[in-house]
Design a protein around this motif. Structure first.
Motif, mmCIF file in Angstrom:
data_model
loop_
_atom_site.group_PDB
_atom_site.id
_atom_site.type_symbol
_atom_site.label_atom_id
_atom_site.label_comp_id
_atom_site.label_asym_id
_atom_site.label_seq_id
_atom_site.Cartn_x
_atom_site.Cartn_y
_atom_site.Cartn_z
ATOM 1 N N LEU A 76 0.836 -1.208 0.000
ATOM 2 C CA LEU A 76 0.000 0.000 0.000
ATOM 3 C C LEU A 76 0.869 1.257 0.000
ATOM 4 N N ALA A 77 1.988 1.210 0.721
ATOM 5 C CA ALA A 77 2.911 2.350 0.754
ATOM 6 C C ALA A 77 3.515 2.594 -0.622
ATOM 7 N N ALA A 78 3.906 1.510 -1.306
ATOM 8 C CA ALA A 78 4.470 1.632 -2.653
ATOM 9 C C ALA A 78 3.425 2.185 -3.621
ATOM 10 N N GLN A 79 2.179 1.764 -3.434
ATOM 11 C CA GLN A 79 1.091 2.281 -4.275
ATOM 12 C C GLN A 79 0.931 3.785 -4.067
ATOM 13 N N TYR A 80 1.034 4.215 -2.794
ATOM 14 C CA TYR A 80 0.925 5.649 -2.506
ATOM 15 C C TYR A 80 2.051 6.415 -3.194
ATOM 16 N N VAL A 81 3.275 5.921 -3.116
ATOM 17 C CA VAL A 81 4.416 6.604 -3.732
ATOM 18 C C VAL A 81 4.201 6.742 -5.236
ATOM 19 N N ASP A 82 3.676 5.692 -5.862
ATOM 20 C CA ASP A 82 3.452 5.714 -7.312
ATOM 21 C C ASP A 82 2.359 6.703 -7.712
ATOM 22 N N GLU A 83 1.355 6.867 -6.851
ATOM 23 C CA GLU A 83 0.188 7.681 -7.201
ATOM 24 C C GLU A 83 0.163 9.031 -6.483
ATOM 25 N N SER A 84 1.228 9.346 -5.746
ATOM 26 C CA SER A 84 1.252 10.518 -4.881
ATOM 27 C C SER A 84 0.877 11.816 -5.594
ATOM 28 N N SER A 85 -0.002 12.580 -4.953
ATOM 29 C CA SER A 85 -0.407 13.903 -5.451
ATOM 30 C C SER A 85 -1.072 14.643 -4.297
ATOM 31 N N LEU A 86 -1.176 15.959 -4.415
ATOM 32 C CA LEU A 86 -1.837 16.744 -3.376
ATOM 33 C C LEU A 86 -3.309 16.358 -3.243
ATOM 34 N N TRP A 87 -3.930 16.084 -4.384
ATOM 35 C CA TRP A 87 -5.343 15.704 -4.363
ATOM 36 C C TRP A 87 -5.527 14.381 -3.626
ATOM 37 N N LEU A 88 -4.604 13.428 -3.823
ATOM 38 C CA LEU A 88 -4.668 12.162 -3.101
ATOM 39 C C LEU A 88 -4.486 12.403 -1.604
ATOM 40 N N ASP A 89 -3.571 13.302 -1.242
ATOM 41 C CA ASP A 89 -3.360 13.617 0.172
ATOM 42 C C ASP A 89 -4.628 14.180 0.804
ATOM 43 N N VAL A 90 -5.291 15.088 0.093
ATOM 44 C CA VAL A 90 -6.528 15.677 0.610
ATOM 45 C C VAL A 90 -7.579 14.591 0.818
ATOM 46 N N ARG A 91 -7.702 13.686 -0.155
ATOM 47 C CA ARG A 91 -8.687 12.598 -0.042
ATOM 48 C C ARG A 91 -8.372 11.688 1.136
ATOM 49 N N LEU A 92 -7.080 11.364 1.343
ATOM 50 C CA LEU A 92 -6.710 10.468 2.438
ATOM 51 C C LEU A 92 -6.903 11.131 3.803
ATOM 52 N N ILE A 93 -6.645 12.437 3.886
ATOM 53 C CA ILE A 93 -6.906 13.163 5.135
ATOM 54 C C ILE A 93 -8.402 13.128 5.442
ATOM 55 N N ALA A 94 -9.223 13.344 4.420
ATOM 56 C CA ALA A 94 -10.675 13.317 4.595
ATOM 57 C C ALA A 94 -11.147 11.921 5.015
ATOM 58 N N ARG A 95 -10.609 10.886 4.373
ATOM 59 C CA ARG A 95 -10.971 9.501 4.733
ATOM 60 C C ARG A 95 -10.565 9.181 6.159
ATOM 61 N N THR A 96 -9.415 9.686 6.582
ATOM 62 C CA THR A 96 -8.947 9.442 7.948
ATOM 63 C C THR A 96 -9.889 10.084 8.964
ATOM 64 N N VAL A 97 -10.263 11.344 8.705
ATOM 65 C CA VAL A 97 -11.173 12.043 9.613
ATOM 66 C C VAL A 97 -12.511 11.322 9.688
ATOM 67 N N LEU A 98 -13.034 10.901 8.553
ATOM 68 C CA LEU A 98 -14.326 10.199 8.516
ATOM 69 C C LEU A 98 -14.249 8.866 9.239
ATOM 70 N N ALA A 99 -13.115 8.173 9.081
ATOM 71 C CA ALA A 99 -12.936 6.879 9.752
ATOM 72 C C ALA A 99 -12.919 7.042 11.271
ATOM 73 N N ILE A 100 -12.254 8.099 11.743
ATOM 74 C CA ILE A 100 -12.165 8.348 13.188
ATOM 75 C C ILE A 100 -13.523 8.759 13.738
ATOM 76 N N VAL A 101 -14.209 9.664 13.025
ATOM 77 C CA VAL A 101 -15.537 10.118 13.470
ATOM 78 C C VAL A 101 -16.521 8.969 13.433
ATOM 79 N N GLY A 102 -16.457 8.158 12.374
ATOM 80 C CA GLY A 102 -17.362 7.013 12.259
ATOM 81 C C GLY A 102 -17.174 6.020 13.384
ATOM 82 N N ARG A 103 -15.910 5.849 13.797
ATOM 83 C CA ARG A 103 -15.629 4.928 14.879
ATOM 84 C C ARG A 103 -16.179 5.469 16.198
#
Length: 204
Positions: free
Chosen positions: A177-204
């Motif tokens: 998964l880390a290698a996949q992130y390095v290959d696909e890295s972009s600011l837009w991906l970072d924004v999406r992952l930050i949003a997913r992290t927040v939603l995952a924490i709130v959902g929990r």
């Protein structure tokens, strides 16, 4: 350059806005059990350079460990680990123990998003090709693996040998998964992952 500016801007804003919360958490940690407020541990950063990560302490201080507690040699948390304090349980479940890593981002040792930094003990198990790729970027506070393995300690608790299960089953998937992130890295991906992290924490 854009990613670093993004990291500096958001970590600066986060540290300023969250200062009252950080102070409150520090007070709770201090009152809950004897020992330092912060837990600092050597991790492997970009290009294999070591740094010391900041977290709120969630376990009893080494000097205060009682008999029958798990060995301090184990560098993963497994199930209902008796070393974890009352406040520590809440901080881990809510991921609030990770907030001090905003300082590591601001200092340049970490990024908001990137492969989670490992201890040298487990980096030694990285295959050579993946090691070079995964360590070519700054480690992050969150990434794809952090979201998928939110309950990692529970998964490892079901294994007869948790550390071997981590090394041979969990770690290879995290590295992929880390290698996949390095290959696909972009600011837009970072924004999406930050949003997913927040939603995952709130959902929990």
């Amino acid at each position: 350059m854009a990613k670093r500016l993004f990291d500096v801007l958001l970590s600066s804003i986060g540290l300023l806005l969250l200062m009252p919360l950080l102070g409150l958490i520090a007070l709770c940690v201090k009152l809950d059990s004897p020992g330092p407020v912060m837990f600092r541990q050597e991790r492997v950063g970009r290009f294999g350079q070591p740094f010391r990560i900041h977290k709120f302490r969630t376990m009893r201080h080494v000097a205060n460990l009682g008999p029958g507690l798990p060995s301090q040699g184990l560098q993963i948390t497994v199930g209902a680990d008796r070393r974890i304090t009352r406040v520590g349980h809440f901080l881990r479940a809510s991921k609030l123990d990770e907030l001090p890593q905003l300082l590591d981002v601001w200092l340049g040792d970490m990024s908001l998003v990137g492969p989670r930094p490992e201890v040298p003990r487990y980096v030694a198990h990285y295959p050579a090709a993946l090691r070079e790729k995964v360590l070519s970027v700054r480690p992050g506070i969150t990434d794809i693996a952090s979201i998928e393995y939110r309950d990692e300690s529970s998964v490892l608790a079901r294994a007869s040998d948790p550390e071997q299960a981590y090394i041979h089953e969990v770690l290879p998937h995290k590295l992929a998964l880390a290698a996949q992130y390095v290959d696909e890295s972009s600011l837009w991906l970072d924004v999406r992952l930050i949003a997913r992290t927040v939603l995952a924490i709130v959902g929990r």
